[in-house]
Scaffold this motif. Structure first.
Motif, PDB file in Angstrom:
ATOM      1  N   THR A  13       1.047   6.850   8.498  1.00 43.52           N
ATOM      2  CA  THR A  13       0.553   8.218   8.507  1.00 43.52           C
ATOM      3  C   THR A  13      -0.253   8.520   7.254  1.00 43.52           C
ATOM      4  N   ILE A  14       0.389   8.252   6.096  1.00 42.68           N
ATOM      5  CA  ILE A  14      -0.243   8.694   4.848  1.00 42.68           C
ATOM      6  C   ILE A  14      -1.481   7.870   4.546  1.00 42.68           C
ATOM      7  N   GLU A  17       0.819  -1.203   0.000  1.00 45.13           N
ATOM      8  CA  GLU A  17       0.000   0.000   0.000  1.00 45.13           C
ATOM      9  C   GLU A  17       0.858   1.260   0.000  1.00 45.13           C
ATOM     10  N   PHE A  18       2.083   1.108   0.469  1.00 44.14           N
ATOM     11  CA  PHE A  18       2.953   2.277   0.485  1.00 44.14           C
ATOM     12  C   PHE A  18       3.159   2.821  -0.929  1.00 44.14           C
ATOM     13  N   THR A  29      -5.525  15.992   9.119  1.00 42.91           N
ATOM     14  CA  THR A  29      -4.267  16.678   8.786  1.00 42.91           C
ATOM     15  C   THR A  29      -3.175  15.645   8.950  1.00 42.91           C
ATOM     16  N   ILE A  30      -2.048  15.933   8.337  1.00 42.88           N
ATOM     17  CA  ILE A  30      -0.974  14.935   8.372  1.00 42.88           C
ATOM     18  C   ILE A  30      -0.459  14.724   9.792  1.00 42.88           C
ATOM     19  N   THR A  31      -0.635  15.716  10.662  1.00 45.65           N
ATOM     20  CA  THR A  31       0.059  15.695  11.938  1.00 45.65           C
ATOM     21  C   THR A  31      -0.476  14.648  12.905  1.00 45.65           C
ATOM     22  N   MET A  32      -1.803  14.572  13.002  1.00 49.80           N
ATOM     23  CA  MET A  32      -2.380  13.640  13.980  1.00 49.80           C
ATOM     24  C   MET A  32      -1.974  12.195  13.675  1.00 49.80           C
ATOM     25  N   PRO A  33      -2.149  11.726  12.434  1.00 44.81           N
ATOM     26  CA  PRO A  33      -1.657  10.371  12.140  1.00 44.81           C
ATOM     27  C   PRO A  33      -0.163  10.245  12.359  1.00 44.81           C
ATOM     28  N   LEU A  34       0.571  11.316  12.043  1.00 47.06           N
ATOM     29  CA  LEU A  34       2.023  11.272  12.203  1.00 47.06           C
ATOM     30  C   LEU A  34       2.402  11.069  13.668  1.00 47.06           C
ATOM     31  N   ILE A  93      -0.088   9.140  -4.146  1.00 44.44           N
ATOM     32  CA  ILE A  93      -0.835  10.318  -3.689  1.00 44.44           C
ATOM     33  C   ILE A  93       0.116  11.481  -3.437  1.00 44.44           C
ATOM     34  N   VAL A  94       1.193  11.196  -2.703  1.00 44.09           N
ATOM     35  CA  VAL A  94       2.132  12.253  -2.361  1.00 44.09           C
ATOM     36  C   VAL A  94       2.776  12.816  -3.617  1.00 44.09           C
ATOM     37  N   CYS A  95       3.171  11.923  -4.535  1.00 42.30           N
ATOM     38  CA  CYS A  95       3.850  12.380  -5.754  1.00 42.30           C
ATOM     39  C   CYS A  95       2.949  13.261  -6.584  1.00 42.30           C
ATOM     40  N   GLY A  96       1.646  12.939  -6.600  1.00 36.96           N
ATOM     41  CA  GLY A  96       0.716  13.776  -7.338  1.00 36.96           C
ATOM     42  C   GLY A  96       0.785  15.214  -6.891  1.00 36.96           C
TER      43      GLY A  96
END
Lengths: 76, 176, 270
Positions: free
Chosen positions: C192-193, A62-63, C129-134, A69-72
Motif C-alpha cells: 500500500t505505502i 523497501e518497507f 490516496t491511501i485507500t485505493m492501494p490499500l 515516510i510514515v514516521c515523518g
C-alpha cells in the motif's frame, strides 16, 4: 526575521530525517538488485527464481524506507 | 502546527467515503475483467491458436504429399534409366550377334562355294579322262593302223596295246 | 520548521512559488458532503479513469478480431506480458492459471490509475490516496491467505511460517513474531505505502517543477530569473516522462509482488 538573525534554516526536520532513513534501504536495495544481476549473469537459467527471491527481499527492505515516510508524518 | 501535523498523518488514515468508492470501483473493474474482458480475449487467443495449429497441420500434410510425389518421380526416373540402359545393352548384344551370324553364314557360303567348285573341277577332270581314254584310244589305233597296216585289226591285240599305252601314259604322268 | 506546511498560507503573498502541499491529497469533498458516498477531486478522477478504462477496453474487446489491428495488438501484448512475464514467470503455468485474471486486473487498473497523474486536466493519480492501494493490497492479502489455507491448511501454514526449519530455539523468539508481523501487516502495508508514497512523491516533484516554472516565468518581476524558469520547465518535462515510467513500474512491482506473495503460500516443491 529580526536583524540579529543572520542566517536561518527553514524547512522541516522530518525531511532531513527521511533523507537519513533512506540511506540504509538505498544501500540495501543496491546490494540486493546488484547481486541478483550478478547471479543471473553467472547462471542465466536461474534468472526467474533469482528474480522472485529478489522481489521478496526488495519488499522487505523497501518497507524500511516506507516506514520512514510514515514516521515523518507520524512524529512531526 | 498541530493542524498541519494532524493533516500529515491523516494522509495514511482511510476515510469512509474513500473506502466506499475504492471498493465500488474495484468491484466494477474486477467484474468487468473477470466476466467480459479476459474471457473474450481468451476466446480470441484460443481460436487463433487453433487456426494456427490447423494451418500448420495442413502445411505439414502438403509437404508430406510433395515429398511422396517427389519420391515417386525419382523412382520412376531411376526405373526409366535402368530400362534404357537395359535396352541399350540388349541392342548392343543383338548387334554383335547379328554380325557374328552374318560372318558365320558368309564363311559357310564361302566353304560351300569352294567345295562345289572343287567337285565340279574333279568331275570335269573325270569326264575329260574318260573321254580322253575313248578318243585317244580310237585315234591312236587309227593312227597306228595306218602306220602298221592291218596287223592290228584283231580287237584283242588292239585292246591290250591301248591299255599298255594308257598305263604308260599314266605312269609317265605319275613320274612327272 | 513549519515552512513546508505553512507555505500554503503564504501563497496569497505571491512572493513564493505556489508550492504543492500534502493538502493536494486531502481535497475537500465536492459532492454528497458528509455521506459515505462523498466525492472529492481524487475520487472524481478515479471515477473518470474507471469509466474511460471500461469504455476503451470494452470497445476493444467487443470489436476484437482474429487478426488484430494495431490497438488490439497493443492490448494483447499487455495481456501477454502480464500472463507470461509476471504470473507464469513466478508461479509456473499450472498454479498461475488461476491468478492470471486477478493479476491482470490489478496491473492494468493500477497502471491506468497511476497514469492519471500525468494526464493534463486530471493531474493527480487516482491511486494517490491511501485507500485505493490499500484495497488492492487487501485483495492480495485475502488471496495469499486463501491460497495458504487451501493448499496447506492454516495450522501447517502458520507453523511453517513462524517456526522455520533449522532455526535454533533462542532465535525463534525473535523470528516467530517477525514472521507473523510480516505475513499479517508488513506485506499488505508495504504494498500500500509503496504505491501511495510513489504517487505522492511523483505528484509533489512534478507540481514543484511546474509551479516554479510558472513563478519564475510569469509572476516574478525580476526578468533575470527567466532562464531558471526555463530550466525548471525542462525539468518538469523530464519529470513527466519519468513519472510515466514510474507509474508503469509501480504497477509492475505491485503485480509481481502480489504474485510472489501468493506463490509463497504454496508448498515449496512443485
Amino acid at each position: 526575521m529580526d536583524m540579529v538573525t543572520l542566517a536561518q534554516v527553514a524547512g522541516n526536520l522530518s525531511a532531513v530525517g527521511y533523507g537519513l532513513a533512506a540511506i540504509g534501504p538505498g544501500i540495501g536495495l543496491g546490494i540486493v538488485i546488484g547481486k541478483t544481476i550478478e547471479g543471473t549473469a553467472r547462471q542465466p537459467e536461474l534468472g526467474g527464481r533469482l528474480q522472485t527471491l529478489m522481489w521478496i527481499g526488495v519488499g522487505l527492505i523497501e518497507f524500511l524506507a516506507l516506514l520512514g515516510i510514515v514516521c515523518g508524518f507520524l512524529f512531526s | 502546527m498541530t493542524i498541519a501535523a494532524a493533516s500529515g498523518i491523516s494522509l495514511f488514515i482511510p476515510q469512509t467515503y474513500d473506502i466506499v468508492w475504492s471498493l465500488i470501483i474495484l468491484v466494477i473493474i474486477a467484474v468487468f475483467f473477470y466476466k467480459f474482458f479476459l474471457p473474450k480475449f481468451q476466446a480470441i487467443f484460443d481460436e487463433r491458436a487453433a487456426k494456427i495449429e490447423g494451418g500448420m497441420a495442413k502445411a505439414e500434410k502438403a509437404q508430406q504429399e510433395a515429398e511422396t510425389a517427389k519420391k515417386k518421380y525419382e523412382d520412376q526416373l531411376s526405373e526409366a534409366r535402368v530400362a534404357a540402359s537395359k535396352i541399350r545393352d540388349d541392342a548392343r548384344a543383338e548387334a554383335s550377334h547379328i554380325i557374328s551370324d552374318a560372318r558365320s553364314r558368309a564363311e559357310t557360303d564361302a566353304t560351300q562355294i569352294t567345295a562345289n567348285a572343287q567337285r565340279s573341277i574333279e568331275s570335269q577332270q573325270q569326264q575329260a579322262l574318260v573321254s580322253l581314254r575313248g578318243e585317244v584310244g580310237a585315234l591312236a589305233t587309227a593312227l597306228a593302223g595306218k602306220i602298221l597296216g592291218s596287223k592290228l585289226e584283231s580287237s584283242d591285240v588292239q585292246k591290250s596295246m591301248i591299255d599298255t599305252m594308257i598305263e604308260q601314259l599314266n605312269d609317265g604322268k605319275k613320274e612327272r | 520548521m513549519a515552512g513546508f506546511y505553512s507555505a500554503q498560507t503564504l501563497v496569497a503573498a505571491s512572493n513564493k512559488p505556489d508550492y504543492p502541499t500534502i493538502q493536494d491529497f486531502l481535497p475537500p469533498e465536492i459532492l454528497f458532503q458528509g455521506t459515505p458516498f462523498a466525492i472529492n477531486r481524487i475520487i472524481l478522477v478515479r471515477i473518470i479513469a474507471t469509466v474511460v478504462l471500461l469504455l476503451v477496453l470494452g470497445i476493444t474487446a467487443s470489436r476484437a478480431k482474429l487478426v488484430p489491428g494495431r490497438w488490439q495488438s497493443a492490448v494483447e501484448w499487455v495481456l501477454d506480458f502480464v500472463k507470461n512475464s509476471i504470473v507464469y514467470e513466478v508461479m509456473g503455468e499450472l498454479r498461475g492459471k488461476r491468478y492470471v485474471p486477478m493479476i491482470t486486473t490489478v496491473f492494468m487498473t493500477i497502471a491506468v490509475f497511476n497514469l492519471c497523474g500525468e494526464i493534463s486536466g486530471l493531474n493527480i493519480a487516482a491511486t494517490a490516496t491511501i485507500t485505493m492501494p490499500l484495497v488492492f493490497a487487501i485483495w492480495t492479502f485475502g488471496q495469499y491467505w486463501g491460497a495458504a489455507i487451501r493448499e496447506k491448511g492454516l495450522g501447517t501454514y502458520l507453523k511453517e511460517e513462524l517456526i522455520p526449519e533449522g532455526v535454533p530455539a533462542p532465535v525463534l523468539i525473535l523470528v516467530a513474531p517477525m514472521n507473523l508481523l510480516e505475513i499479517l501487516i508488513i506485506r499488505p502495508l508495504s504494498l500500500t505505502i509503496r504505491l501511495f508514497a510513489n504517487m505522492m512523491a511523483g505528484h509533489i516533484v512534478l507540481a514543484l517543477c511546474l509551479a516554479t516554472t510558472q513563478f519564475f516565468l510569469f509572476e516574478v518581476a525580476n526578468k533575470a530569473m527567466v532562464p531558471l524558469g526555463g530550466l525548471m520547465f525542462v525539468a518538469g518535462f523530464a519529470m513527466t516522462l519519468f513519472e510515466m515510467f514510474i507509474a508503469c513500474l509501480q504497477a509492475f512491482i505491485f503485480a509481481i509482488l502480489s504474485t510472489v506473495y501468493i506463490n509463497l503460500s504454496y508448498p515449496e516443491n512443485d
